[in-house]
Design an enzyme around this catalytic site. Structure first.
Site, PDB file in Angstrom:
ATOM      1  N   ARG A 287       0.802  -1.170  -0.045  1.00 30.26           N
ATOM      2  CA  ARG A 287       0.029  -0.176  -0.179  1.00 30.26           C
ATOM      3  C   ARG A 287       1.078   1.182  -0.095  1.00 30.26           C
ATOM      4  O   ARG A 287       1.694   1.553   0.940  1.00 30.26           O
ATOM      5  CB  ARG A 287      -0.904  -0.045   1.153  1.00 30.26           C
ATOM      6  N   HIS A 291      -3.532   4.247   4.770  1.00 29.78           N
ATOM      7  CA  HIS A 291      -4.479   3.224   4.704  1.00 29.78           C
ATOM      8  C   HIS A 291      -5.965   4.011   4.198  1.00 29.78           C
ATOM      9  O   HIS A 291      -6.531   3.407   3.623  1.00 29.78           O
ATOM     10  CB  HIS A 291      -4.695   2.783   6.212  1.00 29.78           C
ATOM     11  N   TYR A 300       4.388   5.481  11.315  1.00 25.53           N
ATOM     12  CA  TYR A 300       4.655   3.840  11.384  1.00 25.53           C
ATOM     13  C   TYR A 300       5.571   3.178  10.735  1.00 25.53           C
ATOM     14  O   TYR A 300       5.860   1.970  10.615  1.00 25.53           O
ATOM     15  CB  TYR A 300       3.300   3.172  11.856  1.00 25.53           C
TER      16      TYR A 300
END
Length: 394
Positions: A287, A291, A300
């Site tokens: 990805r 998100h 992160y």
């Protein structure tokens, strides 16, 4: 002969005065071997550099026109996704889940379907919706907040987007069981992500589909991150190997290789139609974006990780192959760019022209005969609306 055995033979020929060098050489060899072993085993037909390779179990022979069609699908899907992201940033959409980087997984698997097959998506399958002929702008109403995200799923055999993680795999399994009982030779394709693979619903669907030999293909887009949770914290084995415990085959495919995704999914669907039961396909991809637009991936994951995956871009690798093989010329790419611009303009215009629904309509069909509590809530909401300038909240 393996690298280890070669190193071992060389070590035995050295004198005691060269033992330190031999040890260093062996250590280096072991590190190289470990690095190779850490690379995922997957089906690949097109390398990141755009070179065509063969696979003993999966292969596909496509014409230049079909290859250009796959490239067009990925480019236009990415453009639609970019426009939706931009619209959200401009306040035109409340939220958006980008598919950036996952175009090959979706287009490859989507183009493997027959018209009579049925698809159960999550909320990120914009490329699959494109393959099924769903108007892209129909996907945006829910994210704009002007409808409940509905369309007629039977028009394109493409179910409604599912926000609840993993629940659609049970729906897909039940539908596939019904197909089998009807005696049809259609198949069902169910999409979910690596995060949803940890849900009980997904594992329950594996049990039912295996026991009842349902004609369903589970297509997991492993994009490495379940929001901020890495795949390493969800499973100790590759996801595709989970299928073995339920009694059906699993295969891992290069999710950035549209040709491999097409070949593997087509084979799995054909297996389902022959009455041989379910298959789990793990598309190993990434990805590239957040998100959703409410997420900040810089909190992160590292830039170096994204940069490494950018080198595996699914669109760039197919473009390289088209150019190297002479399957597409400059005119093709120029025409596609113009088509892409037209699509973006249309998406913007349609979204901004979407009518604002009647705010009071949600109270009209809650109960057939009315209800005192609903009447009270309607009155409270009407008073709230009237408290704004102009008599209605925007």
């Amino acid at each position: 002969m393996t690298v280890e055995s070669t190193a071992a033979r060389k070590t035995t020929r050295r004198s005691s005065g060269t033992k330190r060098t031999a040890s260093a050489s062996t250590s280096t060899t072991k590190k190289a071997t470990a690095a190779t072993a850490s690379e995922p085993e997957l089906v690949q037909l097109l390398t990141p550099e755009g070179e065509r390779v063969q696979h003993p179990d999966y292969d596909i022979d496509l014409s230049a026109e079909e290859l250009r069609g796959l490239y067009r699908d990925m480019v236009l899907t990415r453009r639609f996704d970019a426009e939706a992201t931009a619209l959200q940033r401009q306040g035109e959409l409340g939220l958006w889940a980008s598919l950036l980087g996952q175009e090959a997984a979706q287009i490859g698997s989507g183009r493997a379907l027959r018209d009579d097959d049925y698809v159960f998506p999550t909320y990120r399958e914009h490329g699959v919706a494109w393959c099924r002929g769903v108007d892209p702008t129909n996907l945006l109403g829910m994210f704009r907040g002007v409808n409940n995200g509905g369309w007629d799923p039977n028009s394109n055999n493409f179910h409604l987007y599912t926000i609840v993680l993993g629940s659609q795999t049970l729906h897909a399994t039940g539908y596939a069981m019904g197909i089998a009982k009807d005696g049809a030779d259609s198949a069902v394709l169910a999409y979910f992500g690596d995060g949803a693979s940890s849900q009980g619903d997904v594992n329950e669907s594996f049990v039912f589909s295996a026991v009842y030999n349902a004609p369903v293909v589970f297509f997991c887009q492993n994009n490495q991150w379940a929001i901020s949770e890495p795949i390493e914290k969800q499973t100790r084995v590759p996801l595709y190997q989970r299928a073995r415990g339920f009694g059906f085959p699993g295969v891992r495919v290069d999710g950035n290789d549209v040709l491999a995704c097409l070949a593997v999914t087509r084979a799995a669907l054909e297996r389902a139609r022959r009455g041989e039961g379910p298959t789990l396909v793990e598309a190993f991809t990434y990805r590239m974006a957040a998100h959703t637009t409410s997420d900040d991936p810089t909190r992160y994951r590292r830039d170096a990780e994204r940069e490494a995956w950018e080198a595996k871009d699914p669109i760039l690798r197919l473009k390289a192959y088209l150019e190297n093989e002479g399957h597409a010329d400059a005119a093709f790419f120029e025409e596609l760019e113009a088509e892409s611009e037209a699509l973006g303009k249309n998406v913007r215009e349609v979204v901004r022209a979407m009518p604002v629904p009647d705010h009071m309509a949600m109270f009209d069909h809650t109960y057939a005969d009315g209800h005192a509590l609903v009447d009270e809530e309607r009155a409270q909401f009407a008073a709230y609306q009237e408290s704004f300038t102009g008599g209605e909240a925007e």
